[in-house]
Design a protein around this motif. Structure first.
Motif, PDB file in Angstrom:
ATOM      1  N   SER A   1      -3.335 -27.495 -57.647  1.00 17.60           N
ATOM      2  CA  SER A   1      -3.599 -26.639 -58.230  1.00 17.60           C
ATOM      3  C   SER A   1      -3.810 -27.092 -59.712  1.00 17.60           C
ATOM      4  O   SER A   1      -3.232 -28.197 -60.053  1.00 17.60           O
ATOM      5  N   ASP A   2      -4.897 -26.633 -60.540  1.00 16.97           N
ATOM      6  CA  ASP A   2      -4.993 -27.226 -61.862  1.00 16.97           C
ATOM      7  C   ASP A   2      -3.815 -26.996 -62.754  1.00 16.97           C
ATOM      8  O   ASP A   2      -3.678 -27.572 -63.948  1.00 16.97           O
ATOM      9  N   GLU A   3      -2.781 -26.126 -62.448  1.00 22.32           N
ATOM     10  CA  GLU A   3      -1.823 -25.618 -63.151  1.00 22.32           C
ATOM     11  C   GLU A   3      -0.543 -26.691 -62.679  1.00 22.32           C
ATOM     12  O   GLU A   3       0.315 -26.545 -63.478  1.00 22.32           O
ATOM     13  N   ASP A   4      -0.637 -27.412 -61.726  1.00 21.23           N
ATOM     14  CA  ASP A   4       0.228 -28.540 -61.248  1.00 21.23           C
ATOM     15  C   ASP A   4       0.867 -29.176 -62.564  1.00 21.23           C
ATOM     16  O   ASP A   4      -0.308 -29.678 -63.374  1.00 21.23           O
ATOM     17  N   ILE A   5       1.913 -29.750 -62.750  1.00 21.82           N
ATOM     18  CA  ILE A   5       2.334 -30.635 -63.689  1.00 21.82           C
ATOM     19  C   ILE A   5       1.458 -32.202 -63.533  1.00 21.82           C
ATOM     20  O   ILE A   5       1.606 -32.714 -62.171  1.00 21.82           O
ATOM     21  N   ASP A   6       1.177 -32.379 -64.346  1.00 16.77           N
ATOM     22  CA  ASP A   6       0.616 -34.012 -64.480  1.00 16.77           C
ATOM     23  C   ASP A   6       1.677 -34.892 -65.267  1.00 16.77           C
ATOM     24  O   ASP A   6       1.843 -34.514 -66.446  1.00 16.77           O
ATOM     25  N   LEU A   7       2.287 -35.580 -64.405  1.00 17.69           N
ATOM     26  CA  LEU A   7       3.475 -36.539 -64.936  1.00 17.69           C
ATOM     27  C   LEU A   7       3.146 -37.345 -66.045  1.00 17.69           C
ATOM     28  O   LEU A   7       4.077 -37.959 -66.882  1.00 17.69           O
TER      29      LEU A   7
END
Length: 378
Positions: free
Chosen positions: A132-138
């Motif tokens: 998902s584009d809303e997932d966290i990018d660490l």
């Protein structure tokens, strides 16, 4: 609780939170027997549902509630002058970075993390964790300013290599090491020649990576270069798209690192796509020597040799491969090679071995059809 275990060390001032890797059984915890020397109360976490710590863990199935639970335990167990350390590998490495940010950890040690979930060919995608584009990018979340963020990854898995580069570029003052021609399970590889307990002790307790000094590291590139690497890899492996510009880009990588197994594989695929099969075999062979754990290059190389009627080379590659790997193309190519050599009984045995071991019904049917064809040969 089956997904949380606390091992209190009353004399210790530090708290170590350990996130388990994927496929760790219920009630078991990664690293639980390797951290005895570390002076800390240890909190072991295991999302045995393989949901990659997106919704807490089975005993506390909510992310915010798990964060609050861990904050309370840190307050309870951390003494004056103590620190919060977090450790994880694979899925656990993702959890270590994600919760390391939320808990403002003083030190995070992460082996082979994914920078973002659900990427093509990633371990999280294997577990059907949706992208998902809303997932966290660490690489873009905030960490404690003084935090010691240590990431140990590899360049044998393209998702791990991409993630390591993005994390290095995104996390200020992070220490990121990508080990040359290692695969995803770095600790499993290191166990063969290193004392893992000592390595973990130095990294977690002291923030020291001296145990890795003798190992060759990969160059980590800027974001635009690593994004090009990701695009080329995805398009070549899926076969969806090929652009002549890929060759020039991969040649630049090869010039920088001729002994990088995976980049030899990508270059071989480029040459293969252009129909330069003799040149492609050179780089497939180089990949096989440098990164023998990669299966696709071996299977494709065997197909090229089969098409050349170089059956001895097919057997050299696929006889050992098919004993432990159950790949439908490999089994088919090996059986057909035996047929060409007049060794029909051996071809039938090859098919039977595959049929008895594969978990894919579709692949089983394909090889069963081939087996019947061989059996009907007079």
């Amino acid at each position: 609780m089956d997904s949380i275990k606390i091992s209190e060390k009353k004399s210790a001032k530090n708290v170590l939170i350990v996130f388990s890797a994927r496929n760790t059984p219920k009630g078991k915890f990664t690293f639980s027997k390797r951290l005895g020397r570390i002076a800390a109360t240890k909190i072991f976490i295991n999302d045995y549902s393989n949901d990659w710590y997106q919704n807490g863990v089975p005993d506390i199935p909510d992310h915010k509630e798990l964060v609050q639970f861990l904050k309370e335990k840190i307050k309870l167990y951390k003494k004056k002058g103590g620190q919060v350390w977090i450790l994880g590998s694979s899925m656990g490495a993702y959890g270590a970075l994600k919760f390391g940010s939320a808990l403002a950890a003083d030190r995070i040690v992460a082996f082979s993390p994914e920078v973002k979930l659900g990427m093509k060919f990633s371990k999280s995608a294997e577990n059907n964790v949706p992208y998902s584009d809303e997932d966290i990018d660490l690489s873009s979340v905030s960490y404690k300013k003084s935090a010691d963020v240590i990431i140990i990854s590899n360049d044998g898995d393209p998702v791990d290599y991409y993630s390591a580069t993005k994390l290095k570029n995104g996390i200020e003052n992070s220490k990121v090491y990508s080990l040359r021609n290692f695969k995803h399970n770095i600790l499993g590889e290191l166990t063969k020649t290193y004392n893992i307990d000592n390595l973990l002790y130095e990294m977690v307790s002291k923030g020291s990576s001296k145990g890795l000094w003798s190992l060759e590291k990969s160059k980590l590139y800027k974001d635009n270069t690593i994004e090009a690497f990701k695009e080329i890899n995805e398009n070549l492996v899926t076969g969806k798209e090929f652009n002549d510009s890929y060759i020039k880009t991969i040649e630049a990588f090869i010039k920088d690192a001729p002994n990088w197994g995976y980049i030899n594989y990508l270059y071989a695929m480029c040459l293969d796509k252009k129909g330069f099969y003799c040149a492609a075999t050179k780089y497939y062979e180089a990949c096989r020597e440098l990164s023998p754990y990669l299966g696709r290059p071996i299977v494709r190389l065997a197909e090229i040799y089969f098409n050349r009627n170089d059956l001895d080379s097919v057997l050299r590659l696929l006889e050992p491969f098919c004993r432990s790997k159950h790949h439908v193309k490999a089994a088919s190519t090996l059986a057909k090679s035996y047929m060409k050599m007049g060794l029909n009984d051996t071809a039938i045995e090859t098919c039977a071995h595959f049929i008895n071991h594969t978990k894919s019904q579709k692949d089983k049917l394909l090889i069963q059809t081939l087996k019947k064809e061989i059996e009907n040969i007079e």
